[in-house]
Design an enzyme around this catalytic site. Structure first.
Site, mmCIF file in Angstrom:
data_model
loop_
_atom_site.group_PDB
_atom_site.id
_atom_site.type_symbol
_atom_site.label_atom_id
_atom_site.label_comp_id
_atom_site.label_asym_id
_atom_site.label_seq_id
_atom_site.Cartn_x
_atom_site.Cartn_y
_atom_site.Cartn_z
ATOM 1 N N CYS A 95 0.709 -1.331 -0.100
ATOM 2 C CA CYS A 95 -0.091 0.005 -0.129
ATOM 3 C C CYS A 95 0.788 1.162 -0.139
ATOM 4 C CB CYS A 95 -0.850 0.139 1.229
ATOM 5 S SG CYS A 95 -1.654 -1.517 1.634
ATOM 6 N N HIS A 347 -8.524 3.010 -3.602
ATOM 7 C CA HIS A 347 -7.289 2.569 -2.755
ATOM 8 C C HIS A 347 -6.454 1.776 -3.982
ATOM 9 C CE1 HIS A 347 -3.764 1.693 -0.840
ATOM 10 N NE2 HIS A 347 -4.256 0.660 0.050
ATOM 11 N N CYS A 377 -1.010 2.507 6.450
ATOM 12 C CA CYS A 377 -0.739 1.556 6.751
ATOM 13 C C CYS A 377 -0.498 0.689 5.580
ATOM 14 C CB CYS A 377 -1.867 0.930 7.610
ATOM 15 S SG CYS A 377 -3.477 0.825 6.595
#
Length: 391
Positions: A95, A347, A377
């Protein structure tokens, strides 16, 4: 403000409109084309930057296969005005990939290994699904809980540990859509969205200059009606309080303060510190807490010195504990994700780190902030943070 010659400054930022991965605007656009379009347009609007000066194109991308394989940074770069004498590398920190791309460029500039970089990232989750080609090692369960590889369950765990209720999560989800819609209507995304051609729901080609992921009609009642997405028995995390699966790309032009001065460029911001940190994979969503604490210490700042935060909204159940332990939950409405977040915008893994950082810089510019933190995160238990000062 006086800058040191090797300080790292952000010159400009742009991103694509965020598209839904299922039948969305980018369904007929490849990840390399999306990336190349973005890089080209950002360089076009920064005429003082000579593409031949770009040392390296550093691009975040998580699932590096199919159209995203074989070093998509180089593939995209070759389709732009950047000459083949410049280099390209693709990085993955899941991520946090495109924020890591920014950090890699910053570290090169700080150490004199280049002056001008193009950084960012892409993920076309509609063309390359999240689990395509992934083969997790069964032996990993000897070292980390099996559920650590299921992000929704780690969010359930973190929410339970911190007493986060379903109602709190639903309210956070509604807030994200409302703020993103408000930002759209008020033109707050105008400077960051680079329009792209795409296909509407009827299959017609059109120019998109807005995110198709935002659902302004979202209400507490509509979210309350959703079933748990990951833990059917007693779970609180739903599709409505999780980041959307979307397609998108983001891009920044980064350079040394000295080179920006030589070119007569007024930067958006300077990087004051960077940090990464690890946590137990079972609570992967907690990573922004130690990463931000580390970054603030390196910058010589405290949490109260920060005017605005951009926290990637992987899950409401994850974001709320992070804000709570960073001591900013009570200031959320004044300081955090003022233009919404990944619950509304999505995302796309490789895109998000540069996306939230660039959005943060625009929030700081529009609201007169001095210091800002972008943080996120990372799957399997990491966090990454960047501290910016507006120039």
């Amino acid at each position: 403000m006086s800058l040191n010659p090797r300080d790292v400054v952000i010159v400009d930022f742009g991103r694509t409109p965020m598209g839904r991965s299922k039948g969305g605007m980018h369904r007929n656009t490849r990840a390399e084309d999306m990336s190349a379009h973005l890089i080209s347009k950002l360089l076009e609007r920064n005429a003082k930057v000579d593409p031949a000066e770009v040392e390296d194109v550093i691009w975040g991308c998580v699932n590096q296969t199919l159209e995203q394989g074989w070093n998509i940074a180089r593939m995209a770069s070759l389709m732009t005005q950047i000459p083949h004498t410049s280099a390209g590398q693709t990085v993955s920190r899941l991520c946090g990939s495109s924020m890591s791309a920014l950090h890699t460029a910053a570290q090169a500039i700080m150490t004199g290994n280049g002056d001008v970089f193009v950084v960012g990232g892409v993920e076309h989750m509609g063309h390359v699904s999240m689990m395509h080609g992934v083969d997790p090692n069964p032996h990993m369960s000897l070292y980390a809980a099996k559920a650590s590889g299921m992000m929704g369950l780690t969010a359930e765990m973190l929410g339970k540990m911190h007493g986060i209720t379903r109602e709190q999560q639903d309210a956070f989800g509604v807030r994200s859509h409302q703020l993103a819609h408000k930002a759209t209507v008020e033109g707050k995304f105008k400077d960051e969205i680079i329009p792209m051609q795409g296909y509407d729901e009827n299959g017609f080609l059109k120019l998109f200059d807005y995110d198709e992921t935002i659902r302004p009609e979202t209400t507490l009642e509509s979210l309350a009606a959703l079933k748990p997405a990951f833990n059917p028995k007693g779970g609180t995390v739903t599709a409505g309080t999780s980041s959307q699966i979307t397609d998108g790309a983001s891009c920044m032009i980064v350079m040394s303060a000295q080179r920006a001065q030589d070119l007569g460029i007024q930067p958006m911001a300077v990087i004051r510190s960077m940090a990464v940190a690890g946590v137990d994979p079972a609570i992967m969503g907690y990573g922004p807490v130690p990463a931000t604490q580390k970054a603030l210490k390196r910058a010589g700042l405290g949490i109260n010195d920060i005017d605005f935060f951009e926290l990637n909204e992987a899950f409401a159940a994850q974001a709320l504990p992070v804000l709570k332990d960073l001591k900013v939950l009570d200031k959320m409405n004044e300081k955090v994700n003022l233009h919404g977040g990944a619950i509304a915008l999505g995302h796309p893994f490789g895109c998000s780190g540069a996306r939230i950082s660039g959005t943060l810089l625009n929030v700081m510019k529009q609201n007169g902030g001095t210091f800002g933190v972008s943080t996120m995160c990372i799957g399997l238990g990491q966090g990454i943070s960047t501290v910016f000062e507006r120039v």
